[in-house]
Design an enzyme around this catalytic site. Sequence first.
Site, short mmCIF file in Angstrom:
data_model
loop_
_atom_site.label_atom_id
_atom_site.label_comp_id
_atom_site.label_asym_id
_atom_site.label_seq_id
_atom_site.Cartn_x
_atom_site.Cartn_y
_atom_site.Cartn_z
N GLY A 29 15.02 32.02 -8.34
CA GLY A 29 13.87 32.21 -8.76
C GLY A 29 13.05 30.87 -8.97
O GLY A 29 13.20 30.07 -8.64
N VAL A 31 11.38 27.00 -10.96
CA VAL A 31 11.71 25.80 -12.55
C VAL A 31 10.44 25.64 -13.03
O VAL A 31 9.79 25.48 -12.51
CB VAL A 31 12.50 25.42 -12.39
CG1 VAL A 31 12.74 23.97 -13.22
CG2 VAL A 31 14.05 25.30 -11.56
N ASP A 141 27.66 22.13 -5.04
CA ASP A 141 26.30 21.90 -4.60
C ASP A 141 25.49 20.82 -4.98
O ASP A 141 24.86 20.89 -5.09
CB ASP A 141 25.33 22.96 -4.62
CG ASP A 141 24.37 23.57 -4.13
OD1 ASP A 141 24.06 23.20 -2.86
OD2 ASP A 141 23.43 24.28 -4.90
#
Length: 297
Positions: A29, A31, A141
Amino acid sequence: MPLPPSHRDLEINPEDLTFGQRIGMGSFGEVYRGTWRGTNVAIKHFHDQNLSPVTIREFRDEVLIMSKLRHPNIVLFLGAVTQKNQLAIVTQYMTRGSLFRMLHRNKEVVLDPRRRLNMALDIAKGMEYLHNCKPVLVHRDLKSPNLLVDKDWTVKVCDFGLSRFKNNTYLTAATQNGSPAWMAPETLKGEPCDEKSDVFSFGVILYELVTGKEPWEELNPMQVVGVVGFSGRRMDLPTDLDPAVTNLIQSCWATNPKERPSFTQILATMNTWSELRPTAAVLEAQRAKAPQRNAAQ
């Protein structure tokens, strides 16, 4: 998707959030910079069409993980919107954005060798904290886009969407997620991994700090999987680096994870340094930016 009863106090009413400009985006999505109860915040908003069962589970995991973390070098989690089709994670707003952007996109920022060392120390302190959680928390990550810089130049680790608590000896790797340019070979090959995979990624970040280059910038992600995961190649290190820096990066990049140092050992090494001097090419480029130097002091 309500949170467990013990975590209901983390739920934020979406009507209390004000969205400002978009400051980032990804497969999950977008930020946004925003406000919540009069405070500047970052809002990680998940796309409605991406709300698969896997995404919802990862969202829930990220919220539950972040709610447990308190450290000066971990981005502060403030709460989450859990109403259907409005999933969002709200954290403190980091004024200077990501380390990736600072190193590779913002041509005006000048980072002296002492500041580069402080940034590396910040990252290692945050990771040492995660690896000393009980059970151990493996980030999975770790990369410069997931390291944020505040107004005082403190670096904080963020984005725990792929993170897992290590309840057993190893975690199963998920190669379809993450960013190959920063990932350890065992992760790229889909083999079991542990916290030493984060150490490999830290070596890549050190490479960025001293060379000013993006990792494997000449290759696409699938090529990186091949050369790092299956051919055992590593990026070339410039000959004008301090030998101590070269040695630390190479130790982080050891093929056998057991041969890589822990973050406690990394901190012990870097605490003996007075600076993290980049290559002559980086220093020369910074001298050319002298008129903007005051803005970064």
